[in-house]
Design an enzyme around this catalytic site. Structure first.
Site, short mmCIF file in Angstrom:
data_model
loop_
_atom_site.label_atom_id
_atom_site.label_comp_id
_atom_site.label_asym_id
_atom_site.label_seq_id
_atom_site.Cartn_x
_atom_site.Cartn_y
_atom_site.Cartn_z
N SER A 117 0.82 -1.20 0.00
CA SER A 117 0.00 0.00 0.00
C SER A 117 0.87 1.26 0.00
O SER A 117 1.64 1.48 -0.93
CB SER A 117 -0.96 -0.04 1.19
OG SER A 117 -2.00 0.91 1.05
N ASP B 159 -9.92 -4.99 -4.00
CA ASP B 159 -9.28 -3.88 -3.28
C ASP B 159 -10.10 -2.61 -3.44
O ASP B 159 -10.24 -2.08 -4.54
CB ASP B 159 -7.86 -3.66 -3.82
CG ASP B 159 -7.04 -2.73 -2.93
OD1 ASP B 159 -7.63 -1.92 -2.20
OD2 ASP B 159 -5.79 -2.83 -2.97
N HIS C 83 -7.67 -5.71 0.09
CA HIS C 83 -6.47 -4.90 0.35
C HIS C 83 -5.60 -5.56 1.41
O HIS C 83 -5.64 -5.19 2.59
CB HIS C 83 -6.92 -3.50 0.81
CG HIS C 83 -5.81 -2.49 0.85
ND1 HIS C 83 -5.20 -1.99 -0.27
CD2 HIS C 83 -5.20 -1.87 1.91
CE1 HIS C 83 -4.28 -1.11 0.07
NE2 HIS C 83 -4.25 -1.03 1.39
#
Length: 266
Positions: free
Chosen positions: A117, A180, A209
């Site tokens: 991320s 996600d 995610h």
């Protein structure tokens, strides 16, 4: 300089070194078998989870679920913060680069970088010119061999764009979750497309995610690393053989030319 193979692990927003280490246990176990030690720095900016979602539209959002972090600790961090009133605009403080410079000097050098991320967004920017950005010499940090991005994105601010414009030579694997909802597909693909076609690979998993830890998926990632390293080694061997041939051939030609010149003088 250590002979150990090392990987720099950059955690996500509202995570920490400890949380990311716990979230990547399966990957760490498999890479350990391949001779890699994973190093987890902790971002310098402390984040207040309770203050993240205060607007009427955001109330009720679970930070732990949103960012795949931990619901049992308030000690969470970020590499950079969003600019006020701008959703995809960030400014990376020089203290972050200074911290990572010291971390590499104390724990590196590293063979690869893996990020999740926000950590993958930072990592993707860093590997465009790792040594220049972190003020490291080639002796302190030789060329990286690979970069892996889990749900990483391209930094959109104008100040960072020049780094993406040149051909990035470090092989990259970009992992995207089909579900996600935190990082949009377009942002993930923008980072992926920053690499030349022969230096990038896209891998999609059916989840959301997070960094998948299932054995089949981790095996795919490890196989990619091995294949990338072996390919680079083979290409280096070919280059060395070619250079050797080119080195030997002119010597023979020069000897023949000297013989011809000497014959003409007789």
């Amino acid at each position: 300089m250590s002979d150990k193979k090392k990987v720099l692990m950059l955690h996500g927003f509202v995570q920490s070194d400890k949380i990311f280490s716990a979230k990547t246990g399966g990957l760490r176990k498999h890479l350990k078998k391949l001779g890699y030690d994973l190093y987890y720095p902790c971002a310098p900016h402390s984040i207040d989870k309770k203050a993240l979602f205060q607007s009427e539209a955001e109330k009720g959002i679970d930070a732990a679920k949103e960012f795949n972090t931990s619901a049992t600790t308030d000690e969470v961090y970020g590499w950079f913060l969003r600019k006020p009133d701008y959703f995809n605009s960030f400014e990376i403080n020089q203290s972050v680069f200074d911290y990572l410079n010291n971390y590499v000097l104390e724990n590196g050098p590293f063979d690869g970088v893996i990020g999740f991320s926000q950590g993958a967004g930072l990592g993707g920017y860093l590997v465009t010119d790792f040594n220049r950005i972190l003020s490291l010499t080639e002796e302190q940090q030789p060329a990286l061999k690979f970069f892996i991005s889990f749900s990483g994105f391209k930094l959109e601010d104008k100040v960072y764009q020049k780094s993406y414009d040149k051909a990035i030579q470090i092989p990259s694997l970009h992992v995207r979750g089909e579900l996600d909802a935190v990082v949009a597909e377009s942002r993930i693909m923008a980072l992926y497309e920053s690499w030349p076609k022969d230096k990038r690979t896209l891998l999609i998993h059916p989840g959301a995610h997070f960094v998948p830890n299932s054995k089949p998926f981790v095996s795919q990632v490890c196989n990619w690393i091995q294949g990338t390293i072996n390919k680079d080694d083979e290409e280096q061997d070919v280059r060395l053989e070619t250079e050797q041939e080119q080195f030997e051939k002119p010597q023979l030609d020069d000897d023949l030319l000297d013989m011809i010149d000497s014959l003409g003088k007789l």
